[in-house]
Design a protein around this motif. Structure first.
Motif, PDB file in Angstrom:
ATOM      1  N   VAL A 192       0.840  -1.196   0.000  1.00 55.76           N
ATOM      2  CA  VAL A 192       0.000   0.000   0.000  1.00 55.76           C
ATOM      3  C   VAL A 192       0.878   1.250   0.000  1.00 55.76           C
ATOM      4  N   ARG A 193       1.949   1.233   0.757  1.00 58.02           N
ATOM      5  CA  ARG A 193       2.853   2.376   0.809  1.00 58.02           C
ATOM      6  C   ARG A 193       3.487   2.632  -0.559  1.00 58.02           C
ATOM      7  N   GLU A 194       3.970   1.573  -1.224  1.00 62.52           N
ATOM      8  CA  GLU A 194       4.563   1.735  -2.547  1.00 62.52           C
ATOM      9  C   GLU A 194       3.539   2.267  -3.544  1.00 62.52           C
ATOM     10  N   TYR A 195       2.331   1.731  -3.476  1.00 61.38           N
ATOM     11  CA  TYR A 195       1.251   2.181  -4.353  1.00 61.38           C
ATOM     12  C   TYR A 195       0.947   3.658  -4.116  1.00 61.38           C
ATOM     13  N   ARG A 196       0.791   4.035  -2.856  1.00 61.73           N
ATOM     14  CA  ARG A 196       0.472   5.415  -2.497  1.00 61.73           C
ATOM     15  C   ARG A 196       1.581   6.367  -2.954  1.00 61.73           C
ATOM     16  N   ASN A 197       2.832   5.940  -2.837  1.00 61.87           N
ATOM     17  CA  ASN A 197       3.960   6.794  -3.224  1.00 61.87           C
ATOM     18  C   ASN A 197       4.148   6.879  -4.729  1.00 61.87           C
ATOM     19  N   ASN A 198       3.481   6.001  -5.474  1.00 65.94           N
ATOM     20  CA  ASN A 198       3.647   5.961  -6.934  1.00 65.94           C
ATOM     21  C   ASN A 198       2.298   5.905  -7.642  1.00 65.94           C
ATOM     22  N   LEU A 199       1.336   6.672  -7.163  1.00 66.07           N
ATOM     23  CA  LEU A 199      -0.012   6.624  -7.735  1.00 66.07           C
ATOM     24  C   LEU A 199      -0.019   6.892  -9.234  1.00 66.07           C
ATOM     25  N   ALA A 200       0.601   7.982  -9.669  1.00 67.08           N
ATOM     26  CA  ALA A 200       0.562   8.353 -11.081  1.00 67.08           C
ATOM     27  C   ALA A 200       1.145   7.248 -11.947  1.00 67.08           C
ATOM     28  N   ASP A 201       2.280   6.695 -11.530  1.00 68.11           N
ATOM     29  CA  ASP A 201       2.905   5.614 -12.287  1.00 68.11           C
ATOM     30  C   ASP A 201       2.007   4.386 -12.336  1.00 68.11           C
TER      31      ASP A 201
ATOM     32  N   PHE B  31      -1.288   4.285 -12.217  1.00 62.34           N
ATOM     33  CA  PHE B  31      -2.396   4.527 -13.141  1.00 62.34           C
ATOM     34  C   PHE B  31      -1.920   4.496 -14.590  1.00 62.34           C
ATOM     35  N   THR B  32      -0.732   5.030 -14.853  1.00 59.81           N
ATOM     36  CA  THR B  32      -0.183   4.995 -16.205  1.00 59.81           C
ATOM     37  C   THR B  32       0.012   3.557 -16.660  1.00 59.81           C
ATOM     38  N   ARG B  33       0.537   2.727 -15.780  1.00 58.79           N
ATOM     39  CA  ARG B  33       0.741   1.315 -16.115  1.00 58.79           C
ATOM     40  C   ARG B  33      -0.589   0.620 -16.373  1.00 58.79           C
ATOM     41  N   ALA B  34      -1.591   0.899 -15.549  1.00 64.31           N
ATOM     42  CA  ALA B  34      -2.909   0.296 -15.745  1.00 64.31           C
ATOM     43  C   ALA B  34      -3.518   0.769 -17.066  1.00 64.31           C
TER      44      ALA B  34
ATOM     45  N   VAL C  16      -1.636  -4.172 -12.278  1.00 62.21           N
ATOM     46  CA  VAL C  16      -1.087  -3.498 -11.100  1.00 62.21           C
ATOM     47  C   VAL C  16      -1.765  -4.150  -9.897  1.00 62.21           C
ATOM     48  N   ILE C  17      -0.985  -4.859  -9.120  1.00 64.12           N
ATOM     49  CA  ILE C  17      -1.492  -5.588  -7.964  1.00 64.12           C
ATOM     50  C   ILE C  17      -1.025  -4.876  -6.699  1.00 64.12           C
ATOM     51  N   ILE C  18      -1.961  -4.652  -5.790  1.00 61.92           N
ATOM     52  CA  ILE C  18      -1.648  -4.003  -4.521  1.00 61.92           C
ATOM     53  C   ILE C  18      -1.914  -4.991  -3.394  1.00 61.92           C
ATOM     54  N   ARG C  19      -0.956  -5.132  -2.507  1.00 59.94           N
ATOM     55  CA  ARG C  19      -1.080  -6.051  -1.375  1.00 59.94           C
ATOM     56  C   ARG C  19      -1.382  -5.239  -0.122  1.00 59.94           C
ATOM     57  N   ARG C  20      -2.478  -5.605   0.539  1.00 65.74           N
ATOM     58  CA  ARG C  20      -2.832  -4.977   1.823  1.00 65.74           C
ATOM     59  C   ARG C  20      -3.058  -6.092   2.811  1.00 65.74           C
ATOM     60  N   LYS C  21      -2.154  -6.187   3.760  1.00 63.98           N
ATOM     61  CA  LYS C  21      -2.150  -7.296   4.711  1.00 63.98           C
ATOM     62  C   LYS C  21      -2.081  -8.604   3.913  1.00 63.98           C
TER      63      LYS C  21
ATOM     64  N   ALA D 152      -6.502  -5.485  -7.431  1.00 63.22           N
ATOM     65  CA  ALA D 152      -6.015  -5.159  -8.766  1.00 63.22           C
ATOM     66  C   ALA D 152      -6.518  -3.788  -9.184  1.00 63.22           C
ATOM     67  N   LEU D 153      -5.623  -2.992  -9.750  1.00 62.29           N
ATOM     68  CA  LEU D 153      -5.995  -1.718 -10.344  1.00 62.29           C
ATOM     69  C   LEU D 153      -6.084  -1.956 -11.839  1.00 62.29           C
ATOM     70  N   ILE D 154      -7.258  -1.750 -12.403  1.00 64.32           N
ATOM     71  CA  ILE D 154      -7.436  -1.954 -13.843  1.00 64.32           C
ATOM     72  C   ILE D 154      -8.145  -0.743 -14.436  1.00 64.32           C
ATOM     73  N   SER D 155      -7.864  -0.483 -15.691  1.00 61.77           N
ATOM     74  CA  SER D 155      -8.551   0.581 -16.406  1.00 61.77           C
ATOM     75  C   SER D 155      -9.787  -0.023 -17.056  1.00 61.77           C
ATOM     76  N   ILE D 156     -10.927   0.620 -16.869  1.00 69.53           N
ATOM     77  CA  ILE D 156     -12.159   0.107 -17.478  1.00 69.53           C
ATOM     78  C   ILE D 156     -12.667   1.039 -18.576  1.00 69.53           C
ATOM     79  N   GLY D 157     -11.867   2.005 -18.967  1.00 69.11           N
ATOM     80  CA  GLY D 157     -12.222   2.884 -20.061  1.00 69.11           C
ATOM     81  C   GLY D 157     -12.325   4.333 -19.635  1.00 69.11           C
TER      82      GLY D 157
END
Length: 83
Positions: free
Chosen positions: A6-15, A17-20, A26-31, A36-41
């Motif tokens: 979550v920390r890595e995701y939060r520190n690299n939000l823009a990147d 979203f660009t990857r998605a 883009v997989i985020i692990r919380r505990k 998964a962060l996916i673009s739906i259009g």
């Protein structure tokens, strides 16, 4: 692909979203859970003339006092239960 914390995701939000946007996973692990962060259009929010007319009528009704006003949580709950 390695899951981001979550920390890595939060520190690299823009990147992230660009990857998605490019179709990457883009997989985020919380505990112990994975998300998964996916673009739906792209957002295509449009208000049709019919919807705009309904919105205008609702605004007019509120100005004329033809609406329900709730000031407390209890009033909202009572109103919703009465429907």
């Amino acid at each position: 692909m390695e899951a981001l914390s979550v920390r890595e995701y939060r520190n690299n939000l823009a990147d992230s979203f660009t990857r998605a946007d490019k179709g990457e996973q883009v997989i985020i692990r919380r505990k112990k859970h994975l998300y998964a962060l996916i673009s739906i259009g792209k957002e295509t929010l449009t208000i049709s003339p019919q919807l705009q007319a309904r919105i205008a009528e609702a605004e007019k009704a509120c100005r004329e006092g033809r609406c329900v006003t709730c000031n407390t949580k209890e009033e909202i709950e009572n109103y919703l239960y009465s429907l």
